[in-house]
Design a protein around this motif. Structure first.
Motif, short mmCIF file in Angstrom:
data_model
loop_
_atom_site.label_atom_id
_atom_site.label_comp_id
_atom_site.label_asym_id
_atom_site.label_seq_id
_atom_site.Cartn_x
_atom_site.Cartn_y
_atom_site.Cartn_z
N GLY A 211 0.79 -1.24 0.00
CA GLY A 211 0.00 0.00 0.00
C GLY A 211 0.82 1.27 0.00
N GLN A 212 2.13 1.15 -0.22
CA GLN A 212 2.98 2.34 -0.16
C GLN A 212 3.41 2.77 -1.57
OE1 GLN A 212 2.92 3.35 3.04
NE2 GLN A 212 1.83 1.42 3.35
N GLU A 213 3.86 4.01 -1.68
CA GLU A 213 4.26 4.57 -2.98
C GLU A 213 5.75 4.33 -3.23
OE1 GLU A 213 2.42 6.39 -5.27
OE2 GLU A 213 0.60 5.91 -4.14
N ALA B 190 14.31 8.97 -8.59
CA ALA B 190 13.81 10.21 -7.98
C ALA B 190 14.90 11.29 -8.02
CB ALA B 190 13.40 9.95 -6.53
N ASP B 191 14.44 12.52 -8.04
CA ASP B 191 15.33 13.67 -8.02
C ASP B 191 15.62 14.02 -6.56
OD1 ASP B 191 16.78 15.90 -8.66
OD2 ASP B 191 15.02 17.16 -9.08
N LEU B 192 16.58 13.34 -5.97
CA LEU B 192 16.90 13.55 -4.56
C LEU B 192 18.11 14.46 -4.43
CD1 LEU B 192 16.43 9.90 -3.16
CD2 LEU B 192 14.82 11.80 -3.11
N PRO B 193 18.30 15.09 -3.26
CA PRO B 193 19.48 15.95 -3.08
C PRO B 193 20.78 15.17 -3.31
CG PRO B 193 17.91 16.25 -1.28
CD PRO B 193 17.42 15.08 -2.08
N ALA B 194 21.85 15.89 -3.59
CA ALA B 194 23.15 15.26 -3.83
C ALA B 194 23.55 14.39 -2.64
CB ALA B 194 24.21 16.34 -4.06
N ASP B 195 24.18 13.26 -2.93
CA ASP B 195 24.68 12.34 -1.90
C ASP B 195 23.59 11.63 -1.09
OD1 ASP B 195 27.35 12.89 -2.58
OD2 ASP B 195 27.34 14.66 -1.29
N ILE B 196 22.34 11.73 -1.56
CA ILE B 196 21.26 10.98 -0.92
C ILE B 196 20.90 9.80 -1.82
CG2 ILE B 196 18.88 11.03 -0.10
CD1 ILE B 196 20.81 12.69 1.60
N SER B 197 20.97 8.59 -1.25
CA SER B 197 20.66 7.39 -2.03
C SER B 197 19.19 7.01 -1.95
CB SER B 197 21.49 6.20 -1.54
OG SER B 197 22.84 6.40 -1.85
N GLY B 198 18.60 7.24 -0.77
CA GLY B 198 17.21 6.84 -0.59
C GLY B 198 16.50 7.73 0.40
N GLN B 199 15.18 7.73 0.31
CA GLN B 199 14.39 8.57 1.20
C GLN B 199 13.05 7.89 1.45
OE1 GLN B 199 13.68 13.08 0.45
NE2 GLN B 199 11.82 12.09 -0.30
N ILE B 200 12.53 8.08 2.67
CA ILE B 200 11.15 7.68 2.93
C ILE B 200 10.46 8.87 3.56
CG2 ILE B 200 11.86 6.53 5.10
CD1 ILE B 200 9.42 4.64 4.67
N TYR C 146 3.31 6.07 3.03
CA TYR C 146 4.69 6.53 2.86
C TYR C 146 5.10 6.44 1.40
CZ TYR C 146 5.06 6.33 7.90
OH TYR C 146 4.86 6.55 9.24
N GLU C 147 6.02 7.33 1.04
CA GLU C 147 6.62 7.31 -0.30
C GLU C 147 8.09 6.94 -0.13
OE1 GLU C 147 5.95 10.60 -3.35
OE2 GLU C 147 8.04 10.91 -2.73
N LEU C 148 8.50 5.87 -0.82
CA LEU C 148 9.87 5.39 -0.75
C LEU C 148 10.55 5.72 -2.07
CD1 LEU C 148 8.04 3.63 1.20
CD2 LEU C 148 9.79 1.87 1.02
N SER C 149 11.71 6.40 -2.02
CA SER C 149 12.37 6.85 -3.24
C SER C 149 13.81 6.38 -3.29
CB SER C 149 12.41 8.37 -3.34
OG SER C 149 11.29 8.95 -2.79
N TYR D 16 20.70 1.11 -11.40
CA TYR D 16 19.44 0.41 -11.12
C TYR D 16 19.59 -0.60 -9.99
CZ TYR D 16 15.56 -2.81 -11.99
OH TYR D 16 14.48 -3.62 -11.86
N TYR D 17 20.67 -1.37 -10.00
CA TYR D 17 20.84 -2.39 -8.96
C TYR D 17 20.93 -1.73 -7.59
CZ TYR D 17 22.05 -5.95 -12.50
OH TYR D 17 22.06 -6.82 -13.55
N ARG D 18 21.64 -0.61 -7.52
CA ARG D 18 21.79 0.07 -6.24
C ARG D 18 20.45 0.71 -5.81
NH1 ARG D 18 25.34 2.12 -2.27
NH2 ARG D 18 24.51 4.12 -1.62
N GLN D 19 19.70 1.20 -6.78
CA GLN D 19 18.38 1.76 -6.45
C GLN D 19 17.48 0.69 -5.84
OE1 GLN D 19 16.29 4.65 -8.82
NE2 GLN D 19 18.01 4.81 -10.25
N ARG D 20 17.62 -0.52 -6.35
CA ARG D 20 16.83 -1.62 -5.78
C ARG D 20 17.18 -1.83 -4.31
NH1 ARG D 20 14.68 -5.72 -8.24
NH2 ARG D 20 16.04 -7.32 -7.33
N PHE D 21 18.48 -1.76 -4.00
CA PHE D 21 18.90 -1.93 -2.61
C PHE D 21 18.39 -0.78 -1.75
CE2 PHE D 21 21.47 -2.18 1.16
CZ PHE D 21 21.64 -3.54 1.36
N SER D 22 18.47 0.45 -2.30
CA SER D 22 17.98 1.61 -1.53
C SER D 22 16.50 1.46 -1.21
CB SER D 22 18.21 2.91 -2.32
OG SER D 22 19.59 3.12 -2.52
N LEU D 23 15.71 1.03 -2.19
CA LEU D 23 14.27 0.85 -1.94
C LEU D 23 14.03 -0.24 -0.89
CD1 LEU D 23 12.84 1.14 -5.58
CD2 LEU D 23 12.63 2.82 -3.72
N ALA D 24 14.81 -1.32 -0.96
CA ALA D 24 14.66 -2.40 0.03
C ALA D 24 15.08 -1.92 1.42
CB ALA D 24 15.48 -3.62 -0.39
#
Ligand SMILES: [Zn+2]
Length: 168
Positions: free
Chosen positions: A23-25, A30-40, A48-51, A58-66
């Motif tokens: 049920g989460q987004e 995502a356009d995140l600030p410099a040096d930020i890999s992930g955000q919730i 919640y929105e997970l970015s 792409y592989y690293r983005q998958r880890f950030s989302l997890a």
């Protein structure tokens, strides 16, 4: 959670589908600030929105989302308005939030959660067994769509590096 369970039966794990099924987004690239890999961040409706950062593979983005999913599941009461993870997966002031409730121990829990979701022990063992002794680190990280270092850590933690060429 049965829906989620069935999503853990095959590699690569569809981490975006798992988050959405809860049920989460999800915002990949995502356009995140410099040096930020992930955000919730908490949305006005309480979800919640997970970015994950567009600046990363792409592989690293998958880890950030997890990793962010780990915070959602394990540290829900500590998220508040939100939290940012820098490139070392530490809560930081460099992003949109500065969440001081999240400590190093929480980050380790989120990393461990992410590794377990993206590289379930059962599937890692199965991939090694099916290869009949002929499997390399790159075979495995491509199959699971994670970084080489994430896969190597997982193999180390499971005591399986000796069965995989290039792992150690
Ligand atoms: Zn984190």
């Amino acid at each position: 959670m049965d829906i989620v369970k069935s999503m853990l039966d095959d590699a690569p794990i569809n981490i975006e589908a798992i988050i959405r099924s809860l049920g989460q987004e999800v915002v990949k690239d995502a356009d995140l600030p410099a040096d930020i890999s992930g955000q919730i961040k908490k949305l006005p409706d309480g979800r919640y929105e997970l970015s994950s950062s567009a600046g990363e593979h792409y592989y690293r983005q998958r880890f950030s989302l997890a990793h962010e999913l780990g915070h959602y599941i394990l540290h829900n009461s500590l998220i508040g308005a939100g939290l940012d993870d820098n490139t070392k997966y530490r809560s930081t002031s460099e992003g949109n939030y500065y969440n001081t409730a999240i400590e190093l121990a929480h980050e380790r829990q989120a990393n461990s959660f992410a590794a377990s979701v993206l590289m379930p022990e059962k599937l890692v063992r199965k991939a090694i067994d099916e290869a009949n002794g002929d499997v390399s680190l790159s075979d495995l990280y491509r199959k699971f769509q994670v970084s080489a270092s994430a896969m190597n850590w997982r193999l180390r933690n499971l005591g399986l590096t000796k069965y995989v060429k290039g792992a150690g």
